[in-house]
Design a protein around this motif. Sequence first.
Motif, short mmCIF file in Angstrom:
data_model
loop_
_atom_site.label_atom_id
_atom_site.label_comp_id
_atom_site.label_asym_id
_atom_site.label_seq_id
_atom_site.Cartn_x
_atom_site.Cartn_y
_atom_site.Cartn_z
N GLU A 100 0.82 -1.22 0.00
CA GLU A 100 0.00 0.00 0.00
C GLU A 100 0.86 1.27 0.00
N ILE A 124 -2.31 5.85 5.40
CA ILE A 124 -2.02 5.20 4.12
C ILE A 124 -2.14 3.69 4.23
N ALA A 125 -1.72 3.14 5.37
CA ALA A 125 -1.67 1.68 5.55
C ALA A 125 -3.00 1.10 6.00
N GLY A 126 -4.00 1.90 6.14
CA GLY A 126 -5.30 1.38 6.52
C GLY A 126 -5.44 1.11 8.01
#
Length: 186
Positions: A100, A124-126
């Motif tokens: 990601e 960004i990485a959830g």
Amino acid sequence: RDRVIGGVVAVLAAGLLTQFDAAAPRWALTGTLFLLGLGLGPAQGMYTLAIQSAVSHARVGVATAAGQFFRQIGATVGIAMFGALLTWQLSGQLVLRVPELAGPGLTLSRAQTLAMDPEALAAIAGGDAAAALAGLKASFAAAIEWLFPVTLAFLVVALVVTVSVPARQLRGRETPAPEEPAAAPA
């Protein structure tokens, strides 16, 4: 002779660096980097002396300036090349470890910024910032480890070039001849 000894020390240190991974103790890495600097540093002055000894006194300034200029150009190109290789390798590692984060917009400075900003990394990485940070650190480590054999190859080539330069007697300090005393007026 000092250039060759320094080159051999630098090659040995770079060879040791190729054996390290992210789990290597910091003291071992620091000691090896010190050894690398010990091999590279003293040789620089010897190269300047060799350049100065290879030209006439009238050209010493020009030769010294040219040597410094080309050393600076080499350093600039080398830094850019190693930065590009690091970024390229980091991009490949991120695809494997934290996909990601990988993408065309990723730059080395962006990856460094994300490593120091857990909130942006989590966005960004959830949400799983810890796993993303671990993957980012592992990607950086793998990318840097990949540069060690490249460094070793460059140092081996530099050592071969250094050894192939013909030996010359270094010019020492030459004391000017004493001046004749002026004749007394009669």
